[in-house]
Design a protein around this motif. Sequence first.
Motif, PDB file in Angstrom:
ATOM      1  N   LEU A   9       0.762  -1.240  -0.071  1.00 57.25           N
ATOM      2  CA  LEU A   9      -0.044  -0.036  -0.092  1.00 57.25           C
ATOM      3  C   LEU A   9       0.740   1.050  -0.091  1.00 57.25           C
ATOM      4  CD1 LEU A   9      -2.901  -1.119   2.387  1.00 57.25           C
ATOM      5  CD2 LEU A   9      -3.014  -0.621   0.053  1.00 57.25           C
ATOM      6  N   VAL A  10       1.951   1.355   0.688  1.00 56.35           N
ATOM      7  CA  VAL A  10       2.798   2.184   1.016  1.00 56.35           C
ATOM      8  C   VAL A  10       3.425   2.669  -0.558  1.00 56.35           C
ATOM      9  CG1 VAL A  10       5.045   3.231   1.726  1.00 56.35           C
ATOM     10  CG2 VAL A  10       2.986   2.338   3.390  1.00 56.35           C
ATOM     11  N   GLY A  11       4.049   1.320  -1.068  1.00 57.35           N
ATOM     12  CA  GLY A  11       4.687   1.444  -2.370  1.00 57.35           C
ATOM     13  C   GLY A  11       3.865   2.029  -3.368  1.00 57.35           C
ATOM     14  N   GLY A  12       2.634   1.396  -3.381  1.00 60.73           N
ATOM     15  CA  GLY A  12       1.578   1.780  -4.428  1.00 60.73           C
ATOM     16  C   GLY A  12       1.094   3.327  -4.452  1.00 60.73           C
ATOM     17  N   PHE A  13       1.236   3.841  -3.234  1.00 61.60           N
ATOM     18  CA  PHE A  13       0.759   5.345  -2.705  1.00 61.60           C
ATOM     19  C   PHE A  13       2.124   6.107  -3.475  1.00 61.60           C
ATOM     20  CE2 PHE A  13       1.343   9.240  -0.623  1.00 61.60           C
ATOM     21  CZ  PHE A  13       0.031   9.588  -0.794  1.00 61.60           C
ATOM     22  N   VAL A  14       3.214   5.783  -3.036  1.00 60.32           N
ATOM     23  CA  VAL A  14       4.473   6.342  -3.685  1.00 60.32           C
ATOM     24  C   VAL A  14       4.579   6.267  -5.037  1.00 60.32           C
ATOM     25  CG1 VAL A  14       6.938   6.535  -3.446  1.00 60.32           C
ATOM     26  CG2 VAL A  14       5.492   6.302  -1.329  1.00 60.32           C
ATOM     27  N   GLY A  15       4.363   5.205  -5.608  1.00 58.29           N
ATOM     28  CA  GLY A  15       4.675   4.934  -7.112  1.00 58.29           C
ATOM     29  C   GLY A  15       3.400   5.814  -7.745  1.00 58.29           C
ATOM     30  N   GLY A  16       2.300   5.824  -7.465  1.00 55.60           N
ATOM     31  CA  GLY A  16       1.071   6.254  -7.933  1.00 55.60           C
ATOM     32  C   GLY A  16       1.287   7.869  -7.995  1.00 55.60           C
ATOM     33  N   ARG A  17       1.939   8.446  -7.054  1.00 53.12           N
ATOM     34  CA  ARG A  17       2.432   9.903  -6.746  1.00 53.12           C
ATOM     35  C   ARG A  17       3.465  10.532  -7.752  1.00 53.12           C
ATOM     36  NH1 ARG A  17      -1.061  13.389  -5.050  1.00 53.12           N
ATOM     37  NH2 ARG A  17       0.546  14.469  -4.024  1.00 53.12           N
ATOM     38  N   THR A  18       4.583   9.531  -7.860  1.00 54.20           N
ATOM     39  CA  THR A  18       5.982  10.083  -8.642  1.00 54.20           C
ATOM     40  C   THR A  18       5.694   9.326 -10.132  1.00 54.20           C
ATOM     41  OG1 THR A  18       6.890   7.804  -7.913  1.00 54.20           O
ATOM     42  CG2 THR A  18       7.150   9.914  -6.477  1.00 54.20           C
ATOM     43  N   PHE A  19       4.770   8.684 -10.449  1.00 61.34           N
ATOM     44  CA  PHE A  19       4.428   8.005 -11.778  1.00 61.34           C
ATOM     45  C   PHE A  19       4.596   8.946 -12.890  1.00 61.34           C
ATOM     46  CE2 PHE A  19       1.815   6.162 -15.357  1.00 61.34           C
ATOM     47  CZ  PHE A  19       2.523   5.251 -15.614  1.00 61.34           C
ATOM     48  N   LYS A  20       3.860  10.014 -12.923  1.00 63.39           N
ATOM     49  CA  LYS A  20       4.007  11.185 -13.814  1.00 63.39           C
ATOM     50  C   LYS A  20       5.388  11.917 -14.255  1.00 63.39           C
ATOM     51  CE  LYS A  20      -0.275  12.652 -15.186  1.00 63.39           C
ATOM     52  NZ  LYS A  20      -0.751  13.776 -16.008  1.00 63.39           N
ATOM     53  N   ARG A  21       6.247  11.767 -13.044  1.00 60.04           N
ATOM     54  CA  ARG A  21       7.533  12.485 -13.218  1.00 60.04           C
ATOM     55  C   ARG A  21       8.633  11.436 -13.772  1.00 60.04           C
ATOM     56  NH1 ARG A  21       6.626  15.147  -7.516  1.00 60.04           N
ATOM     57  NH2 ARG A  21       6.883  12.882  -6.848  1.00 60.04           N
ATOM     58  N   LEU A  22       8.346  10.193 -13.658  1.00 61.35           N
ATOM     59  CA  LEU A  22       9.475   9.282 -14.113  1.00 61.35           C
ATOM     60  C   LEU A  22       9.442   8.989 -15.640  1.00 61.35           C
ATOM     61  CD1 LEU A  22       8.148   6.204 -11.876  1.00 61.35           C
ATOM     62  CD2 LEU A  22      10.210   7.464 -11.458  1.00 61.35           C
ATOM     63  N   ASN A  23      10.593   8.931 -16.047  1.00 64.40           N
ATOM     64  CA  ASN A  23      11.215   8.881 -17.558  1.00 64.40           C
ATOM     65  C   ASN A  23      10.550   7.640 -17.931  1.00 64.40           C
ATOM     66  OD1 ASN A  23      12.895   7.842 -19.640  1.00 64.40           O
ATOM     67  ND2 ASN A  23      13.662  10.029 -19.514  1.00 64.40           N
ATOM     68  N   MET A  24       9.772   7.694 -19.196  1.00 63.75           N
ATOM     69  CA  MET A  24       9.278   6.255 -19.581  1.00 63.75           C
ATOM     70  C   MET A  24      10.557   5.356 -20.044  1.00 63.75           C
ATOM     71  SD  MET A  24       6.171   6.353 -19.039  1.00 63.75           S
ATOM     72  CE  MET A  24       5.986   4.789 -19.675  1.00 63.75           C
ATOM     73  N   ASP A  25      11.420   5.816 -20.410  1.00 67.07           N
ATOM     74  CA  ASP A  25      12.454   4.842 -20.922  1.00 67.07           C
ATOM     75  C   ASP A  25      12.927   3.985 -19.859  1.00 67.07           C
ATOM     76  OD1 ASP A  25      12.499   5.603 -23.550  1.00 67.07           O
ATOM     77  OD2 ASP A  25      13.722   7.199 -23.420  1.00 67.07           O
ATOM     78  N   TRP A  26      13.127   4.878 -18.690  1.00 65.17           N
ATOM     79  CA  TRP A  26      13.817   4.319 -17.392  1.00 65.17           C
ATOM     80  C   TRP A  26      12.685   3.481 -16.936  1.00 65.17           C
ATOM     81  CZ3 TRP A  26      12.118   3.815 -12.337  1.00 65.17           C
ATOM     82  CH2 TRP A  26      12.857   3.334 -11.696  1.00 65.17           C
ATOM     83  N   LEU A  27      11.381   3.497 -16.988  1.00 68.46           N
ATOM     84  CA  LEU A  27      10.261   2.676 -16.436  1.00 68.46           C
ATOM     85  C   LEU A  27      10.223   1.566 -17.431  1.00 68.46           C
ATOM     86  CD1 LEU A  27       8.225   2.976 -14.199  1.00 68.46           C
ATOM     87  CD2 LEU A  27       6.670   3.613 -15.871  1.00 68.46           C
ATOM     88  N   HIS A  28      10.405   1.562 -18.377  1.00 69.10           N
ATOM     89  CA  HIS A  28      10.329   0.456 -19.487  1.00 69.10           C
ATOM     90  C   HIS A  28      11.644  -0.410 -19.116  1.00 69.10           C
ATOM     91  CE1 HIS A  28       8.625   0.167 -23.885  1.00 69.10           C
ATOM     92  NE2 HIS A  28       7.789  -0.048 -23.090  1.00 69.10           N
ATOM     93  N   ARG A  29      12.620   0.105 -18.876  1.00 67.71           N
ATOM     94  CA  ARG A  29      13.815  -0.904 -18.631  1.00 67.71           C
ATOM     95  C   ARG A  29      13.487  -1.712 -17.116  1.00 67.71           C
ATOM     96  NH1 ARG A  29      16.660   3.606 -20.780  1.00 67.71           N
ATOM     97  NH2 ARG A  29      17.415   2.965 -22.946  1.00 67.71           N
ATOM     98  N   ALA A  30      13.118  -0.742 -16.108  1.00 64.81           N
ATOM     99  CA  ALA A  30      12.805  -1.287 -14.715  1.00 64.81           C
ATOM    100  C   ALA A  30      11.853  -2.469 -14.977  1.00 64.81           C
ATOM    101  CB  ALA A  30      12.227  -0.209 -13.920  1.00 64.81           C
ATOM    102  N   PHE A  31      10.792  -2.184 -15.675  1.00 63.69           N
ATOM    103  CA  PHE A  31       9.697  -3.227 -15.759  1.00 63.69           C
ATOM    104  C   PHE A  31      10.388  -4.447 -16.466  1.00 63.69           C
ATOM    105  CE2 PHE A  31       5.860  -4.826 -18.560  1.00 63.69           C
ATOM    106  CZ  PHE A  31       5.029  -5.161 -17.439  1.00 63.69           C
TER     107      PHE A  31
END
Length: 121
Positions: free
Chosen positions: A85-107
């Motif tokens: 729940l904590v991770g989901g909250f933090v991830g949801g709040r920071t999602f728009k600021r993340l670089n999509m290339d970085w997010l793609h690689r992390a996924f």
Amino acid sequence: MAQKHDWMAPALAGGLAGLANGFFGGGGGMILVPLLTGTCRLDQRKAFATSVLVILPLCLLSSVIYFFRGGLEFRAALPYLVGGLVGGFVGGRTFKRLNMDWLHRAFALLILYGGVKSLLL
């Protein structure tokens, strides 16, 4: 008027995600995200967010089935639930600021890690 086959590919993708959740207790998002970007032509951010929305009821249904079959350990799950729940909250709040290339690689790394771990067990 929408054609009959317009809903078939998304329904099939949802079915595959549901099977993954039922078989493995999760993982439907790994199926949905690529299909949402390819089949539905959603951009990556919308695909990730839409996947979460689709996965929620699938996880709830799988949980109910596992519960009635005696396969749930609530005490063991509680710390993971709190952290999730904590991770989901933090991830949801920071999602728009993340670089999509970085997010793609992390996924991709997350999927690779899960695959390697599964093979080694």
